[in-house]
Design an enzyme around this catalytic site. Structure first.
Site, short mmCIF file in Angstrom:
data_model
loop_
_atom_site.label_atom_id
_atom_site.label_comp_id
_atom_site.label_asym_id
_atom_site.label_seq_id
_atom_site.Cartn_x
_atom_site.Cartn_y
_atom_site.Cartn_z
CG ASP A 137 -1.68 -86.45 -19.52
OD1 ASP A 137 -1.84 -85.60 -18.62
OD2 ASP A 137 -0.91 -87.42 -19.39
CG HIS A 138 -7.15 -83.81 -16.17
ND1 HIS A 138 -7.34 -82.45 -16.21
CD2 HIS A 138 -8.31 -84.33 -15.69
CE1 HIS A 138 -8.55 -82.16 -15.77
NE2 HIS A 138 -9.17 -83.28 -15.47
CB SER A 139 -0.68 -82.68 -18.14
OG SER A 139 -0.37 -83.59 -17.13
CG ASN A 331 -5.29 -79.02 -15.32
OD1 ASN A 331 -6.31 -79.68 -15.45
ND2 ASN A 331 -4.23 -79.19 -16.11
#
Length: 488
Positions: A137-139, A331
């Site tokens: 998951d990009h989180s 991010n």
């Protein structure tokens, strides 16, 4: 952070969970040997599982308001490592691996466990003897953070105790330090003017793209709902030494070369698509005419890292202490909109020259930093739904995403096995095409993620990118820019 404590998710992590923006990373790693699953799990437990984000649940505190947090938990590797029993003598292993990776893009991750998993495919294909696919998951973090983390889990092949080396960014040379005071002052003022002008231009373009400025509806421009469709993932591998040969001959950067190759490859691919479309439509194309539509607006959303590159030693320490180091994770990226000129050039080197001009201009702009600041402010003031709507507007109104990530200089051993290549990609955002370039040792991997509804033949696109690079390399040799080249 104790097991009971929760840590609020960062603005970037919250944004990644917004409706219509459920980004997931697929990092495909080919290995030189078959994977010993038990050894692989042991290495994961020794390294990656100790990282706070890989051992935490993503808790939904208030989905409507976009409030999330991280809560430490015990990782059960049996739920994260999937190793299907495969026939090593299957008829077409390359197609099987591609289809398997594509299948992973159909679903989001289960949030009842830490939001990552890894798939082990012990089957030999054309580029490796086994394949591992990380679905993350990009989180958890951005691409640069995650690639750096993988490198911190790795060791050099000749020296199992040493961390790999990632090439440092070259310092800019001051070409006017020996010039007179007036000339230096003029250069400083002119540079400041260009930065202000370019930043304003980029901010206006960014705002216009969010609100109304759309790319031309070409055959590769995805429609609504594309973020929900599975993607097809293919790769091509070219020589990094040959890329450096072109770079040095033309006195440009590797970024300039790969952007030029992308423009050339897309021009070649689209020309073929429109040529076939005209033939199928019974249109007569005169010899020497260009089937490409005129005045195409085709742009790439380029993700730009805003964080200084972390030292691998610090990341290794982070896993050892099982604690995040301030400012080293998350991010933290800006979006740069790159205009691409789609045209068949008589001189292939014109693609590199134009790419250099584009990148030089972007280097003299703070637009990406302003965009990140505005997105962060909107997230704080209006929540992740509005902020995500703004972000998806940028991707929806452009055609593709482009990125170039620097990998280790030498071959490495990752999770107990020697690595052959790394091919990262993503899914879950409103575009039909993403092109990632990833360097590793003396190789440059071109990783293509494509929606087959608008790009039904992504292998052809990969071939066109490779052929375009070959044409550029041959043009450099013929031009005499480098004498006595080993590639002549």
């Amino acid at each position: 952070m104790s097991r009971e404590e929760e840590e609020p998710a960062s603005p970037g992590a919250r944004l990644m969970q917004a409706p219509g923006f459920n980004l997931c990373i697929l990092a495909v790693m080919g290995y030189l040997t078959p994977i010993d699953v038990n050894l692989f799990k042991k290495e994961l437990e020794r390294t990656l599982v100790k990282h706070p984000r890989f051992s935490s649940l993503l808790i939904v505190n208030n989905k409507k308001l976009g409030k999330y947090s991280w809560k430490r938990t015990k990782v059960d590797l049996e739920k994260h490592v999937i190793a299907p029993d495969l026939d090593p003598d299957m008829e077409n292993p390359d197609a099987f691996v591609e289809d398997y990776i594509s299948g992973l893009s159909k679903n989001q991750l289960d949030q009842s466990k830490p939001v990552w998993e890894v798939h082990v495919l012990n089957v030999k294909n054309s580029d490796a003897n086994s394949t591992i696919i990380f679905k993350i998951d990009h989180s958890i973090g951005d691409g640069v953070s995650l690639i750096s983390l993988v490198m911190a889990c790795a060791r050099k092949n000749p020296d199992p105790e040493s961390l790999p080396v990632i090439p440092p960014k070259k310092q800019k040379k001051n070409n006017v330090k020996n010039n007179g005071l007036m000339k230096r002052l003029f250069v400083l003022v002119w540079t400041m003017f260009l930065i202000i002008f370019n930043t304003l231009s980029d901010c206006i373009c960014f705002l216009a793209t969010i609100l109304f400025l759309k790319d031309t509806e070409t055959v590769i421009k995805a429609g609504k709902g594309v973020e929900l469709y599975p993607k097809k993932y293919v790769r091509r591998i070219i020589s990094l030494d040959e890329v450096k040969f072109v770079k040095n001959a033309m006195n440009v950067s590797i970024n300039d070369v790969v952007l030029g190759v992308t423009e050339a490859g897309l021009s070649r691919y689209l020309n073929t698509r429109y040529e076939k479309q005209s033939e199928n439509g019974a249109e007569i194309i005169k010899k020497g005419t260009n089937p490409l539509p005129k005045n195409l607006r085709l742009r790439s959303a380029c993700v730009f890292n805003l964080r200084p590159c972390a030292k691998l030693e610090d990341l290794a320490e982070m896993m050892e202490k099982e604690k995040l180091l301030k400012g080293m994770w998350g991010n933290i990226v800006g979006i740069v909109i790159l205009p691409l000129t789609i045209v068949l050039q008589d001189d292939p080197l014109n693609y590199i020259r134009r790419a250099k001009a584009t990148m030089d201009r972007k280097k003299l702009s703070l637009g990406h930093s302003v965009a990140f600041g505005v997105m962060k402010l909107m997230l704080m003031l209006f929540g992740n739904k509005i902020a995500a709507g703004v972000s998806t507007g940028v991707f929806r109104n452009t055609t593709l995403t482009f990125s170039n990530v620097v990998g280790p200089k030498e071959e490495i051993n990752v999770f107990g096995h020697p690595l052959a290549y790394i091919a990262p990609s993503v899914f879950g955002f409103p575009q039909g095409l993403v092109i990632h370039y990833q360097s590793y040792a003396n190789r440059l991997i071109i990783a293509i993620g494509a929606d087959e509804k608008c790009i039904p033949n992504p292998h052809q696109l990969g071939d066109d990118l490779v052929k375009s690079f070959e044409n550029i390399k041959e043009a450099v040799i013929k031009s005499g820019l480098v004498k006595g080249s080993e590639f002549c």
